[in-house]
Enzyme design. Structure first.
Site, PDB file in Angstrom:
ATOM      1  N   GLU A   1       0.863  -1.188   0.000  1.00 34.51           N
ATOM      2  CA  GLU A   1       0.000   0.000   0.000  1.00 34.51           C
ATOM      3  C   GLU A   1       0.890   1.225   0.000  1.00 34.51           C
ATOM      4  OE1 GLU A   1      -2.988   0.170   3.162  1.00 34.51           O
ATOM      5  OE2 GLU A   1      -2.721   2.331   3.348  1.00 34.51           O
TER       6      GLU A   1
ATOM      7  N   GLU B   1      -2.446  11.161   3.322  1.00 31.52           N
ATOM      8  CA  GLU B   1      -3.415  10.940   4.387  1.00 31.52           C
ATOM      9  C   GLU B   1      -3.324  12.167   5.283  1.00 31.52           C
ATOM     10  OE1 GLU B   1      -4.170   6.722   6.092  1.00 31.52           O
ATOM     11  OE2 GLU B   1      -2.015   7.018   5.958  1.00 31.52           O
TER      12      GLU B   1
END
Lengths: 269, 475
Positions: A150, A155
């Protein structure tokens, strides 16, 4: 100690990027200049279905993070307006959840190994707000998370509106053990204007940048497990509410909250 | 004459400057047109006061409500304590019984009538502070100049600790502060009557760049509804601005009305001044709302005026014979509350042409409470009411004597008096409440009160009408 070494290493890197954007054979900086996928969100309505699919519902255990939202593909949660993609989180009772939002995914529609992946986004804000622009290994159906890998290009915690987090997760370094770095926007915040969040990803490195600032490089030496970033990945964009990473919204969290995406562009060379 | 000339001169200057603006594609504005500018200095105190002039510290001093006033010597420069550099501002909050003043509070105003700073480039007042103990400072802010006090901004209940912490007071709308003299203000009271010390250092206006996501509010963010009458004067209250800070905190400040632009949806009925003063000028309905820096404030007031109001008939009883709770005709005894909290009734004060009324709306069950009144020798309670409503059911007035045990005793299920309490009740049927005129109600102090009326402490209204009340007294 390791961080210190990294910082020293970045100064020439950064200079190289800012000054010339050219290859530097000692720093593994490569420019990717050929557009391979591009969505400028110029057509109002539903997003281009040849690029974007959706994940619907709550996943298992709130997508593995105890997230609180129910993802839909309704216009209320995802739409293109005035040249922008709007992903909107709402506070409403829906199929047993207290919030709705959307998660767009290019799985089976677009995937690529290596390249430059970037999006220009104005982020939402508030306690418990968790937008993300990220990627998963395209072999996830055969090779489950975290083994598939990932890459979190962006974020952000709505309660820390000046702080961006870029990470990789893989076998032996996932969840709380992810290889991660925060970048703080000085005298500014990510919810008051658009910013470009991107990576330049090549064999054995991922460079993280925001706007014109390169703030991290992750290489096989940095990860505490197998380097799995050598195969195609697909893209996800979502706006989560609550969950382990941010905690729940509180009385002061303003809804609705919208993540506004100006474009997503992917380059190769 | 001179004045007129001056006006003429200003007018032509204005014309000249408009002309200059219209033609400014090719020319700069004439050198003769000078726009006043004030220094854009941010620092207020680093190791010394910065640019404040000679006389800048003005304590609040005594006031009619608080004769001791603030202690004039509470502030000093402390060369022993500092967050940065070698000095800080020290505030010694006095004990509550200090004869020189029972609290600490003052404004820091730039000296000189023509002075001021251009603060439009900043977004917050910031400082580092600590105290001799964990303590909450009642008010800290800026914008008070003992003149118009146009842009007073206050952060309330600032929590100081014994460690240096940076505090942020957002500017509600920096674009308004083209010339501000009020650099800092504070008010701090004792804790359990005892004083303490706090320090402030590195006090300055700053452009943080992270003060964002405004959530302005009027009427504390509530959408209120009010019935009233022509001539009544109300105020926009609960005016705040809230910004989200870099640490995720939503910081609210109390903001002066002048930061906002108020509007009425129906100026024929309701007008609002730039100071948030609401005037009800005609019959009709209007919604009062506000904007600040292009952002609509949460909260509003929808006012309906039912037209002109006539005053209640002037009571004729000689003052010596009455004990009055609410009347412009008499001296009134103290009332603890006109809205004892056991219902949803809204009560507002209305003043029309110098006559005061209480407006009761959404009535269901509301109490007036007061220190005990000895009504021995009085035969009745009188009050005047005016309603536009046709009553649905009876309107009831209850008068309660609390006896000698010092408290009201009520059966919470029936509302009836228990223990040593006594009561009388009067019911008026709908036909006794003629809409559109003043009615004088006489409640005889009989029933339970016949032999017990020396400790009357509560009056209760029950019903479903909106009404004005005036001239509430025992006689």
């Amino acid at each position: 100690m390791k961080k210190y070494k990294n910082i020293l290493g970045f100064i020439p890197l950064l200079l190289a990027l800012i000054m010339s954007c050219s290859n530097d054979d000692t720093q593994k900086v490569v420019n990717f200049t050929q557009i391979s996928m591009q969505d400028e969100f110029d057509t109002d309505g539903t997003p281009n279905s040849s690029i974007w699919g959706y994940e619907i519902g709550t996943g298992a255990n709130g997508w593995g993070n105890n997230e609180l939202q129910y993802y839909t593909d309704r216009t209320e949660n995802v739409t293109v307006q005035n040249g922008k993609l709007l992903i909107t989180a709402r506070e409403e009772d829906f199929n047993g959840s207290s919030y709705t939002s959307a998660r767009l995914i290019t799985k089976d529609l677009f995937e690529q190994r290596y390249g430059r992946f970037e999006a220009r986004i104005k982020l939402p804000y508030g306690q418990g707000i968790w937008p993300a622009f990220w990627m998963l290994g395209a072999d996830i159906d055969e090779n489950s998370w975290p083994a598939c890998g990932e890459i979190d290009i962006m974020e952000y915690r709505g309660q820390n509106p000046s702080v961006l987090i870029g990470s990789v997760h893989g076998p032996g370094y996932s969840g709380g053990e992810a290889i991660s770095k925060e970048y703080t926007l000085e005298n500014d915040r990510f919810d008051t204007g658009f910013h470009v969040f991107g990576i330049e990803w090549g064999p054995e490195y991922i460079n993280y940048y925001v706007d014109d600032v390169l703030y991290n490089q992750i290489t096989p030496e940095d990860v505490t497990g197998e380097w799995v970033f050598n195969k195609p990945f697909f893209i996800l964009m979502n706006l989560a509410i609550g969950g382990n990473f941010v905690g729940s919204p509180n009385d002061e969290t303003v809804f609705p909250q919208t993540m506004i995406v100006d474009y997503v562009r992917v380059y190769n060379n | 004459m001179e004045n007129k000339k001056n006006n003429h001169f200003r007018f032509s200057l204005l014309f000249a400057s408009i002309f200059a603006v219209f033609t400014s594609c090719e020319r700069e504005i004439s050198d003769e047109v000078e726009f006043a500018t004030f220094p854009a200095t941010g620092d207020i105190f680093t190791d010394d006061p910065i640019g404040l002039g000679t006389f800048f510290y003005f304590p609040y001093g005594p006031s009619p409500e608080n004769p001791p006033g603030s202690k004039p010597t509470a502030w000093s420069v402390d060369n022993e304590v500092s967050y940065e550099g070698d000095a800080s501002m020290r505030f010694d909050v006095p004990n509550a019984d200090d004869p020189e003043g029972n609290f600490a509070g003052a404004i820091f105003r730039i000296d000189g009538e023509g002075s001021g700073r251009d603060l439009t480039g900043f977004d917050a007042l910031t400082f580092w502070a600590k105290a001799s103990q964990n303590v909450t400072i009642n008010e800290m802010g800026f914008g008070e100049d003992f003149g118009e006090n146009k842009y007073v901004t206050t952060r309330q209940n600032v929590p100081l600790t014994t460690n240096w912490v940076k505090y942020i007071i957002p500017i509600p709308d920096p674009s308004k502060l083209v010339r501000e003299r009020g650099m800092f203000r504070y008010a701090a009271g004792s804790v359990n009557e005892l004083g303490y010390t706090f320090w402030v250092d590195e006090l300055r206006f700053e452009k943080l760049g992270t003060v964002a996501q405004p959530q302005p509010a009027i009427f504390s963010g509530q959408d209120l509804v009010q019935q009233t009458f022509n001539g009544s004067e109300l105020n926009v209250t609960g005016i705040t601005q809230t910004y989200n800070l870099a640490n995720g905190v939503n910081q609210t400040v109390v903001a002066a009305p002048s930061y906002f632009t108020f509007s009425s949806s129906n100026p024929n009925a309701v007008q609002v001044s730039s100071l948030g003063e609401i005037s009800v000028v005609g019959e009709g309905t209007a919604k009062v709302s506000a904007l600040i820096a292009g952002v609509k404030a949460k909260g509003s007031l929808e006012i309906t005026s039912t037209g002109n109001i006539v005053s209640a008939p002037t009571p004729q009883a000689p003052a010596a014979e009455v004990i009055s709770l609410f009347s412009n005709q008499y001296d009134n005894v103290p009332v603890t509350t006109f809205r004892a909290d056991f219902g949803n009734t809204e009560i507002s004060d209305i003043a029309v042409n110098g006559d005061d009324f209480k407006l009761y709306s959404n009535l269901n069950f509301v109490g007036i409470q007061f220190p005990t009144i000895d009504a021995t020798g009085k035969s009745s309670l009188f009050l005047d009411i005016y309603t536009n409503d046709v009553a649905n059911g009876n309107f009831q007035v209850q008068v309660r004597d609390q006896g000698t045990n010092g408290e009201l005793n009520t059966n919470i299920f029936t509302g009836q008096p228990i223990e040593d309490d006594a009561e009388t009740r009067l019911d008026l049927s709908p036909s006794q409440l003629t809409p559109g005129q003043w009615i004088t109600i006489e409640v005889p102090l009989t029933g339970g009160l016949t032999n017990q009326k020396s400790n009357i402490s509560q009056i209760v209204f029950v019903g479903d009408i909106d009404f004005l009340m005036d001239n509430l007294y025992f006689r």
